[in-house]
Design a protein around this motif. Sequence first.
Motif, short mmCIF file in Angstrom:
data_model
loop_
_atom_site.label_atom_id
_atom_site.label_comp_id
_atom_site.label_asym_id
_atom_site.label_seq_id
_atom_site.Cartn_x
_atom_site.Cartn_y
_atom_site.Cartn_z
N LEU A 62 0.76 -1.51 0.39
CA LEU A 62 -0.17 -0.23 -0.22
C LEU A 62 0.94 1.31 -0.13
N ASP A 63 1.26 1.99 -0.85
CA ASP A 63 2.38 3.07 -1.30
C ASP A 63 0.99 3.90 -1.06
N LEU A 64 1.19 4.49 0.43
CA LEU A 64 0.16 5.70 0.35
C LEU A 64 1.40 6.86 0.91
N LYS A 65 2.69 6.78 1.28
CA LYS A 65 3.94 7.66 1.47
C LYS A 65 3.38 8.87 2.43
N PHE A 66 3.18 7.82 3.74
CA PHE A 66 1.95 8.93 5.09
C PHE A 66 3.28 9.76 4.99
N HIS A 67 3.05 11.02 5.43
CA HIS A 67 4.04 11.95 6.16
C HIS A 67 2.57 13.21 7.16
N ASP A 68 3.04 12.68 8.21
CA ASP A 68 2.50 13.86 8.58
C ASP A 68 3.56 13.87 10.82
N ILE A 69 2.11 14.43 11.39
CA ILE A 69 2.69 14.18 12.80
C ILE A 69 3.31 12.84 13.52
N PRO A 70 3.48 12.42 14.50
CA PRO A 70 3.51 10.96 14.64
C PRO A 70 2.50 10.21 14.74
N ASN A 71 2.34 10.80 16.02
CA ASN A 71 0.36 9.84 16.37
C ASN A 71 -0.24 10.05 15.43
N THR A 72 -0.36 10.45 14.19
CA THR A 72 -1.19 10.90 12.82
C THR A 72 -0.96 9.39 12.10
N VAL A 73 0.43 9.50 11.63
CA VAL A 73 1.66 8.58 11.03
C VAL A 73 0.81 6.61 11.74
N ALA A 80 -4.06 0.69 7.27
CA ALA A 80 -3.35 0.06 6.79
C ALA A 80 -2.30 -2.00 7.01
N ALA A 81 -1.81 -1.80 8.53
CA ALA A 81 -1.43 -2.60 8.60
C ALA A 81 -2.51 -3.87 8.96
N ASP A 82 -3.73 -3.14 9.75
CA ASP A 82 -4.90 -4.01 9.92
C ASP A 82 -5.87 -4.87 8.84
N HIS A 83 -5.57 -3.92 8.08
CA HIS A 83 -5.76 -4.66 6.85
C HIS A 83 -5.73 -4.86 6.20
N GLY A 84 -4.21 -5.93 7.09
CA GLY A 84 -4.01 -7.11 6.23
C GLY A 84 -2.26 -6.63 5.40
N VAL A 85 -1.84 -5.61 4.79
CA VAL A 85 -1.19 -5.46 4.42
C VAL A 85 0.79 -5.97 4.31
N TRP A 86 0.55 -6.19 3.44
CA TRP A 86 2.43 -7.54 3.62
C TRP A 86 3.69 -5.93 3.48
N MET A 87 3.41 -4.46 2.74
CA MET A 87 4.28 -3.37 3.03
C MET A 87 3.17 -2.03 3.13
N VAL A 88 3.86 -1.53 3.61
CA VAL A 88 3.01 0.29 3.83
C VAL A 88 4.26 1.04 3.55
N ASN A 89 3.98 2.23 3.44
CA ASN A 89 5.59 3.31 3.88
C ASN A 89 5.58 4.54 3.75
N VAL A 90 5.85 5.94 5.10
CA VAL A 90 5.96 6.79 5.10
C VAL A 90 7.62 7.69 4.04
N HIS A 91 7.09 9.12 4.28
CA HIS A 91 8.26 9.85 4.17
C HIS A 91 9.35 9.96 5.13
N ALA A 92 10.51 9.53 4.59
CA ALA A 92 11.25 10.03 5.28
C ALA A 92 11.06 11.35 5.78
#
Length: 236
Positions: A62-73, A80-92
């Motif tokens: 799930l390539d949604l590139k999350f970028h927000d305050i820590p609690n929100t991300v 995403a993990a509860d939906h069972g995805v294998w991989m998810v990403n955030v902006h470093a």
Amino acid sequence: MSSDLDTPLIIALDYPRLDQALAMAERLDPSRCRVKVGKELFTRTGPRVLEALHGLGFEVFLDLKFHDIPNTVAGAVEAAADHGVWMVNVHAGGGRRMMEAARERLERRRLGTHLIAVTVLTSMERDDLIEVGVEAEPLSQVERLARLAQQSGMAGVVCSAQEAAALRATCGDDFLKVTPGIRPRASSADDQRRTLTPGEAMAAGSTHLVVGRPVTQAPDPMAALATIERELAESS
Ligand code: C5P
């Protein structure tokens, strides 16, 4: 979410509609590739695309590139993990505390989804970085953010194949390097500027290859995928 599926191939399902994405997925073999769902498809369909792809037997990035305050991300990554995805990403670029919060949330819930980071978008060139206040060469900024991602507990990064070799030296072999911009030997570059073949990308240190149009726009997608598998076997 860690699986035994032994293929580096992730097919990008870049479609605006659920029926189009599923029609393509139905032509692919979930034992020979994973699939990637990006912002447009997910924003239009919501989680039902994930349910449908899981129902077909696919592991999903799930390539949604999350970028927000820590609690929100952390909450978004947990969802995403509860939906069972294998991989998810955030902006470093969201920083250490953001990445750590996301990782800790997955650990606390014992969710095995792979969490990776995007470093510098490949659309950003040196002048674009300067404009946002980053006075560094793109590659050195990529290395800096990849190191930070690794220290913050990310399992890897999305990176170009050109960056993969440098990141293997910086972050090691086990750090995942998920690489788009892949073109098999005999296919069109489309709008990608710097492409590498599947074999070249793996030799450069990529651990996973994101491939879209060379497979999804082929008359026979599984035949196109088999061609990539052959290229990989020949170059390994
Ligand atoms: O069709 P194609 O193989 O070019 O698709 C590549 C996929 O990888 C698309 O989903 C695109 O958004 C994604 N991607 C990319 N370059 C990046 C990051 C992601 O092409 N730097």
